[in-house]
Motif scaffolding. Structure first.
Motif, short mmCIF file in Angstrom:
data_model
loop_
_atom_site.label_atom_id
_atom_site.label_comp_id
_atom_site.label_asym_id
_atom_site.label_seq_id
_atom_site.Cartn_x
_atom_site.Cartn_y
_atom_site.Cartn_z
N ASP A 1 38.28 46.33 23.84
CA ASP A 1 37.34 46.61 24.93
C ASP A 1 36.73 47.99 24.74
OD1 ASP A 1 39.31 47.94 27.54
OD2 ASP A 1 39.91 47.58 25.50
N LEU B 1 39.97 55.18 39.32
CA LEU B 1 40.78 54.66 38.21
C LEU B 1 41.17 55.77 37.24
CD1 LEU B 1 38.72 51.41 37.54
CD2 LEU B 1 41.01 51.54 38.51
N VAL C 1 47.81 41.66 29.27
CA VAL C 1 46.74 41.27 30.19
C VAL C 1 45.66 42.33 30.11
CG1 VAL C 1 46.14 40.96 32.61
CG2 VAL C 1 48.25 39.99 31.74
N GLU C 2 44.45 41.86 29.92
CA GLU C 2 43.29 42.74 29.81
C GLU C 2 43.31 43.80 30.91
OE1 GLU C 2 40.32 44.24 28.35
OE2 GLU C 2 40.25 42.16 27.64
N PRO C 3 43.39 45.09 30.54
CA PRO C 3 43.48 46.13 31.59
C PRO C 3 42.31 46.10 32.57
CG PRO C 3 43.47 47.12 29.39
CD PRO C 3 43.46 45.65 29.18
N ARG C 4 41.15 45.71 32.08
CA ARG C 4 39.99 45.63 32.99
C ARG C 4 40.23 44.67 34.14
NH1 ARG C 4 39.62 48.97 31.19
NH2 ARG C 4 38.25 50.06 29.77
N ILE C 5 40.92 43.58 33.84
CA ILE C 5 41.13 42.56 34.88
C ILE C 5 42.08 43.09 35.94
CG2 ILE C 5 42.06 40.27 35.30
CD1 ILE C 5 40.92 39.37 32.71
N ALA D 1 35.18 41.11 33.52
CA ALA D 1 36.53 41.19 34.08
C ALA D 1 36.75 40.19 35.20
CB ALA D 1 36.84 42.61 34.57
N LEU D 2 36.27 38.96 35.01
CA LEU D 2 36.58 37.91 35.98
C LEU D 2 38.01 37.44 35.74
CD1 LEU D 2 33.30 35.81 35.80
CD2 LEU D 2 34.01 37.40 37.59
N PHE D 3 38.61 36.85 36.77
CA PHE D 3 39.95 36.29 36.60
C PHE D 3 39.79 34.92 35.95
CE2 PHE D 3 40.13 38.76 40.64
CZ PHE D 3 40.78 39.85 40.12
N ARG E 1 31.13 39.04 43.38
CA ARG E 1 32.49 39.38 43.78
C ARG E 1 32.54 40.80 44.33
NH1 ARG E 1 37.10 39.45 39.21
NH2 ARG E 1 35.91 41.28 38.57
N TRP F 1 41.69 32.55 35.39
CA TRP F 1 42.45 31.44 35.97
C TRP F 1 42.01 31.13 37.39
CZ3 TRP F 1 44.46 35.70 33.53
CH2 TRP F 1 44.62 36.84 34.34
N GLU G 1 42.40 46.22 36.65
CA GLU G 1 41.63 47.21 37.40
C GLU G 1 40.67 46.55 38.37
OE1 GLU G 1 41.65 50.83 34.13
OE2 GLU G 1 39.79 49.75 34.52
N PHE H 1 32.26 45.65 35.82
CA PHE H 1 32.53 46.11 34.46
C PHE H 1 31.61 45.44 33.45
CE2 PHE H 1 36.53 46.51 36.76
CZ PHE H 1 36.94 47.78 36.42
N GLN I 1 44.44 45.26 21.54
CA GLN I 1 43.78 44.98 22.80
C GLN I 1 42.85 46.12 23.19
OE1 GLN I 1 44.54 42.14 23.91
NE2 GLN I 1 43.15 42.19 25.63
#
Ligand SMILES: Nc1ncnc2c1ncn2[C@@H]1O[C@H](COP(=O)(O)OP(=O)(O)OP(=O)(O)O)[C@@H](O)[C@H]1O
Ligand SMILES: [Mg+2]
Lengths: 264, 259, 283
Positions: free
Chosen positions: C13, A57, B153-157, A87-89, A148, A91, B159, A83, C9
């Protein structure tokens, strides 16, 4: 299984004034196959940066990272990341979250279902598969995030303070579960944490970073003691009462304390 | 800024509504302006009713409305289909953003209606031309809101998806799109309003059917009651579209917003 | 406009923010990378234009003009004029109408918005009229304006007024209602009278929203003017567009569109400058 090699890693970020900020300087480190290495260090010592480079990354400004002998240039499914903020989705349901990586690989539906069921069982999360993340507690969310990552059967697991957002009790439970999981399915793991006890309890080796710039300070070997005393079979509080554990913990703690400053 | 009691508010609202129609009626009936210029509210309603059965400018009011709505749906749908994915992709890939943004910024200052001549030259005055004008009017909010949504949108998501092996299109469809849905729906609502207004504009200028065409025909016949009946129809449909999309927006916010 | 949102944002984090990867692949130049890519993009567009119309002839001249034809039409418009006037005459005619309609809308709309914002009574009384009139798009007033006032300037100003009035009122009203109540209370405590409260607390507090409304009003003014002139007019850039369309003169259509775009951008720019001067406290 693959190993991770950091070879002379340097990372500098451009600053606003046009200068450079050196976040990491000449870090060389190898995480062997199936080894569990914890990284501790003061805030700003470049722990996250180190992990992000292994994940692909971020990119080092000097040196290189290789996973399984192959230079890392981009993220890939051989390396999974957990993380701190889960950082789950939001939706997607628990099931859809866990199955996401497998779907990306084009795994058949039956395989997806089987893997989801297996990890829900391993994580003591049966019956939650149709819930959305916001309907879960923090501990449960992090279990889903870990499941996951495990579900894609990565060669390498990269975890950035995965328990940092959890309360103390949940954290202890999760630590025990992670030990169970890693002993059952050992994977090459880079585990970043602020908590010294957690690092000593979980890992084979503890890497201590120094900061300004981020450098390798010392590597503390835990594995021999862990094996000799059979930590994996003991409860977490029993391990933490052992004199050997206290000794190792204090050692790591001193390495850190020397460099902690009032502004942290 | 004292609070009003509900009763007081209700009475004033009623007064305001009555007042609006009373003034209209009063001015129309007083002879201050020629009766040919300003029909009374009742006459406008009666005209609208009559137009629903008797053809004017070739069709009944409902047929004209159907033609307008068809064009609207095409132009608006096209704008959403192009604007949303493009906006999401621009929010995700800087290079694309840097390439498209200056062109978009440049075109955005050209009023949508200024596209009418080219739209007519390229796609004719039947369906294609008006659809292109609607598209020009409706595209910016679709694109901008999808872009902003994707940026938020949360950058972590993103990634996390990347690390799990998701391809670019999959990230767009399964991460950026749901992640920016509230913003996109808000954009679609604004966009629908502009699409509807651009449609009227286009039909006033080039078309041979549709509600705008009715109004411009009525104008050249010097028939203000038909013009105003057309305005009434335009307003009612516009309001209905807005209410429907507002509902959708609330629903989407309730369903996805808390994420 | 998305920049401040993003920074919020990012602060939220704790980890290291990662600019998208493309950002670091390309080397850094003295001028910003963004400017460079943007300039290249516009240049590419120009080249594409030339290639499609002149180099290969893929696009026929009656569909879109070549750069040379564009140049020719521009020259003709500037020196000989088109549809009854030179570029300057036509552009000034349109701009003047926009500015007049816009000014009338601001002078009437902002005070009304203020009134509706500070007085719940006025709000309750006037809101119904708004709710009834608002769903009608401004462009739908054009035929009525023509019936009432003919094809001359008065009809244009009337329609622009309608178009620009609503955003002025609504945003002013929203701005006033959004003024921090504690600020108002604090001013009252310090003995500010109603007049002082309005000029020193409420109007400055609402000013950012008022300007948002003015920007929307200005945009609506141009859109409406162009439409109104296309429907029927004696002069103006919309009239030029219409004449060029009837003459099937794509080059002149393009010239008129560019002129409309530049004028729209320039007036928006001016308004932005006024905003910066009047609201120095907002970064
Ligand atoms: N994208 C970036 N741009 C500029 N500086 C950055 C960036 N990412 C990280 N840094 C800087 O690099 C240093 C190391 O950051 P990093 O996040 O790796 O620290 P860390 O050890 O993970 O800290 P913490 O324990 O607080 O999470 C910090 O000083 C940080 O400010
Ligand atoms: Mg960190």
């Amino acid at each position: 299984m693959k190993d991770i090699r950091f070879e002379g890693i340097g990372k500098a970020f451009p600053t606003r004034g046009g200068g450079q900020f050196v976040a990491l300087d000449d870090v060389t480190l190898t995480v062997a196959e199936r080894e569990f290495v914890a990284v501790v260090g003061p805030s700003g010592s470049g722990k996250t940066t180190l992990m992000r480079m292994a994940a692909g990354l971020d990119h080092p400004t000097s040196g290189q990272v290789a996973v399984g002998g192959k230079r890392v240039t981009a993220p890939g499914p051989d390396r999974a990341v957990v993380f701190q903020q889960f950082a789950l989705f939001p939706w997607k349901t628990v099931r859809e979250n866990i199955a996401f990586g497998l779907r990306c690989q084009g795994a058949p539906r039956a395989k997806q279902d089987e893997v989801v069921a297996r990890y829900l069982r391993l994580m003591n999360m049966e019956g939650t598969e149709d819930r959305y993340p916001h309907q879960l507690s923090g501990g449960m969310q992090q279990r889903v995030a870990i499941a996951r990552s495990y579900a894609i059967e990565p060669d390498v697991l990269l975890m950035d303070e995965p328990f940092g957002a959890l309360d103390a009790q949940t954290r202890t439970v999760m630590q025990e579960e992670l030990v169970r999981l890693t002993r059952r399915e050992p994977r090459t793991t880079l585990f970043i944490t602020h908590a010294v006890e957690e690092a000593v309890y979980l890992s084979d080796r503890v890497v201590v970073l120094a900061r300004d710039p981020g450098r390798l300070r010392e590597i503390v070997d835990i594995r021999p003691t862990r094996i000799a005393e059979g930590w994996d079979e003991m409860a977490i509080d029993a391990v933490m009462d052992l004199p050997s554990f206290t000794h190792l913990r204090t050692h790591v703690w001193r390495l850190l304390r020397d460099q902690i400053r009032p502004d942290d | 800024m004292a609070q009003l009691s509900p009763l007081e508010r209700w009475v004033l609202t009623l007064l305001g509504t009555i007042g609006f129609f009373a003034i209209w009626q009063g001015v129309a009936a007083s002879g201050l302006v020629s009766h040919n210029a300003l029909p009374t509210p009742a006459e406008v309603l009666a005209t609208a009713w009559q137009l629903s059965f008797e053809p004017f400018a070739g069709h009944t009011l409902l047929q004209h409305l159907a033609a307008s709505l068809g064009r609207f749906a095409m132009g608006f749908g096209l704008a959403a289909l192009v604007g949303v994915p493009l906006g999401l992709a621009m929010g995700r890939w800087r290079l694309l953003d840097d390439i498209v943004s200056p062109i978009f910024e440049m075109l955005r200052f050209v009023a949508p209606l200024a596209w009418v001549p080219f739209a007519a030259l390229w796609f004719g005055t039947g369906i294609g031309g008006p659809v292109m004008v609607i598209f020009a009017g409706a595209l910016p909010p679709c694109l901008i809101n999808a872009y902003r949504g994707a940026k938020l949108v949360e950058p972590r998501i993103v990634e996390a998806a990347q690390v799990l092996g998701a391809s670019g299109p999959r990230i767009m469809a399964e991460v950026l799109l749901p992640g920016s849905l509230p913003s996109i729906v808000a954009g679609l609502r604004v966009s629908a309003g502009l699409a509807w207004q651009s449609l009227i504009g286009a039909e006033l200028i080039v078309a041979s059917a549709g509600i705008g065409y009715v109004m411009v025909q009525a104008q050249s016949n010097l028939a203000p009651s038909i013009v105003m009946a057309g305005m009434l129809a335009v307003g009612v449909i516009g309001l209905a579209l807005d209410v429907a999309l507002r509902r959708t927006e609330t629903l989407v916010k309730a369903r996805w917003g808390q994420a | 406009m998305s920049a401040p949102d993003l920074s919020v944002q990012r602060r939220a984090d704790a980890g290291a923010p990662a600019p998208p990867r493309a950002a670091r692949r390309l080397p850094r130049f003295g001028i910003g990378r963004r400017t460079l890519v943007g300039a290249l993009s516009l240049l590419g567009l120009l080249v594409l234009w030339w290639v499609l119309t002149t180099g290969t002839g893929l696009v026929a001249p009656y569909r879109f003009p070549s750069p040379a034809e564009f140049r020719g039409a521009l020259d003709q418009f500037v020196t000989d004029g088109y549809a009854g006037g030179t570029l300057w005459v036509q552009a000034w005619h349109s701009t003047r109408l926009v500015l007049m309609g816009f000014a009338v809308a601001v002078v009437t709309g902002v005070p009304l918005g203020l009134l509706m914002g500070v007085s719940p009574r006025a709000e309750a009384l006037l809101n119904p009229a708004f709710l009834l009139v608002r769903p009608i798009p401004p462009l739908a007033w054009i035929p009525l304006a023509i019936v009432w006032l003919g094809l001359g300037d008065a009809a244009k100003v009337l329609v622009i007024w309608f178009a620009a009035f609503v955003p002025s009122v609504i945003n002013t009203w929203t701005g006033v209602r959004g003024v921090d109540r504690t600020l108002i209370a604090a001013a009252r405590v310090h003995g500010a009278g109603s007049r002082r409260l309005l000029t020193e607390v409420i109007i400055p507090g609402a000013l950012p929203m008022i300007f948002t409304g003015l920007r929307l009003s200005l945009q609506a003014s141009w859109t409406t003017l162009v439409a109104a002139e296309l429907v029927g007019a004696f002069f103006g850039l919309g009239r030029v567009l219409d004449a060029a369309y009837r003459d099937i003169n794509p080059a002149m259509i393009t010239v008129a569109m560019v002129a409309v775009g530049i004028l729209g951008a320039a007036t928006t720019r001016l308004l932005g400058e006024a905003e910066r001067r009047l609201i120095p406290w907002r970064s």
